[in-house]
Write an enzyme that holds these catalytic residues in place. Structure first.
Site, PDB file in Angstrom:
ATOM      1  CB  CYS A  70     -14.946  -3.519  -2.868  1.00 34.07           C
ATOM      2  SG  CYS A  70     -13.375  -3.015  -2.346  1.00 34.07           S
TER       3      CYS A  70
ATOM      4  CG  ASN B 220       0.454  -4.599   3.914  1.00 37.57           C
ATOM      5  OD1 ASN B 220       1.341  -4.205   4.292  1.00 37.57           O
ATOM      6  ND2 ASN B 220      -0.760  -4.622   5.162  1.00 37.57           N
TER       7      ASN B 220
ATOM      8  CG  HIS C 263      -6.900  -0.483   1.618  1.00 35.35           C
ATOM      9  ND1 HIS C 263      -6.965  -1.544   0.928  1.00 35.35           N
ATOM     10  CD2 HIS C 263      -6.563  -0.990   3.102  1.00 35.35           C
ATOM     11  CE1 HIS C 263      -6.791  -2.912   1.116  1.00 35.35           C
ATOM     12  NE2 HIS C 263      -6.127  -2.195   2.360  1.00 35.35           N
TER      13      HIS C 263
END
Length: 353
Positions: A70, A156, A169
């Protein structure tokens, strides 16, 4: 809050926001990155009058990497990420694959926590307040850029929404124009003010909702309600009781109460469909007044606009999503399967405290 700006290897800006004033951030980005090349441009639709960002470079953006790769996790040993340090509280950096760039605006990523497996709802009130302070600081900075007219902070959450990175995030878009949705609000503000002896439309809406049956949460400084004409199956609007045009204008009392109310709201969203369901996908969107001149909206000033957050999910029932099909996508006429009054009732039922 301590703010520490630095630069990534390709020249993009990164800013650490820390809870402790004695935190030192001196880690260097060790990745061999070339300067980011973007092809973003804004095109205006002559029929609708709105704008489209064309950004072909985004086709190559990172897409659902394994958790151990990630790019939003802290750097660990030789596993290098977008964040050079080995830990962080909140980090904001320029998006490597921005939809808006240069004279077309700016896009930033906001990492809420270094914990890959957490969500915003898992934050403590202190951490939630730090995110609010970061949003506010970035709004102040971005609004000063010559090309920027509106600053949009949003999150989102969930693969169903289209999220390609699972780390908790959000993003900030700094637009070089007033967005169509905001323009519609400003037009309604102007029309209502002219037709009702100067009355403010936002104030009238909030007063009506406070007297009705769709309030979900009500604090001393914030109110959350399902709007009368909700577009989405579960949609909540969060308003400060004192009308302000943007995040910068919130007073200390409202800033202190915000994380308590917002975290409770997010936790209720995760309980709507039962504990056996995956986390509820959602979009959380801050609406702030544009920073440019409000031309074309007679009698309306920035102070007439009301800062608020809109939180909604595309899940309409366990295992089923709300798709924007013919009427919604073709004609922008939404059809809601869940009555707003029932949605508000459900959100009150799933109180977490």
């Amino acid at each position: 809050m301590k703010k520490t700006p630095t630069l990534l290897a390709d020249g993009r800006e990164l800013i650490y926001y820390d809870l402790r004033d004695d935190t030192v951030r001196d880690a260097v980005d060790r990745r061999p990155l070339d300067r980011t090349a973007t092809t973003s441009e804004i095109r205006r639709d002559p029929l609708l009058g709105d704008r489209v960002a064309v950004a072909s470079h985004r086709q190559g953006r990172t897409y659902h990497p394994p958790a151990d790769q990630c790019p939003l996790c802290p750097t660990e040993g030789e596993r290098l990420s977008e964040i050079p340090d080995s830990s962080y509280d909140v980090v904001v950096f320029e998006n490597r694959f921005p939809s808006l760039a240069g004279d077309s605006g700016r896009c930033e990523v906001v990492c809420f926590t270094s914990d890959h497996d957490a969500s915003f709802a898992d934050l403590t009130p202190e951490q939630g307040r730090l995110v609010l302070d970061a949003w506010t600081d970035r709004t102040a900075e971005l609004s000063q850029l010559p090309c920027v007219e509106q600053v949009f902070c949003f999150e989102n959450r969930g693969a169903e929404i289209g999220v390609t990175l699972g780390h908790p995030h959000g993003q900030i878009y700094a637009y070089p124009f007033t967005t169509p949705r905001t323009a519609l609000m400003l037009r309604s503000l102007a029309d209502h003010k002219a037709a009702h002896a100067g009355e403010n439309l936002f104030d009238a809406v909030l007063e009506r909702e406070l007297a009705g049956e769709r309030v979900v949460l009500a604090g001393e400084h914030w109110v959350a309600f399902v709007p009368y004409a909700a577009h989405w199956p579960y949609e909540v609007h969060l308003y400060p009781r004192r009308r302000v045009p943007d995040l910068l204008a919130l007073d200390e009392a409202a800033r202190t109460e915000f994380p308590q109310v917002y975290l409770e709201l997010l936790r209720r969203f995760d309980r709507i469909f039962g504990t056996g369901e995956p986390p509820t996908p959602y979009i959380a969107a801050w609406h702030q007044a544009p920073f440019g001149a409000l031309t074309g909206f007679d009698g309306v000033t920035r102070e007439d606009f009301a800062l608020h957050l809109e939180l909604f999910t595309i899940r309409r029932t366990p295992g089923k999503l709300k798709f924007l099909a013919g009427s919604e996508s073709g004609m922008n006429v939404f059809i809601n399967d869940v009555p707003p009054e029932r949605a508000a009732e459900r959100l009150r039922e799933v109180a977490t405290s």
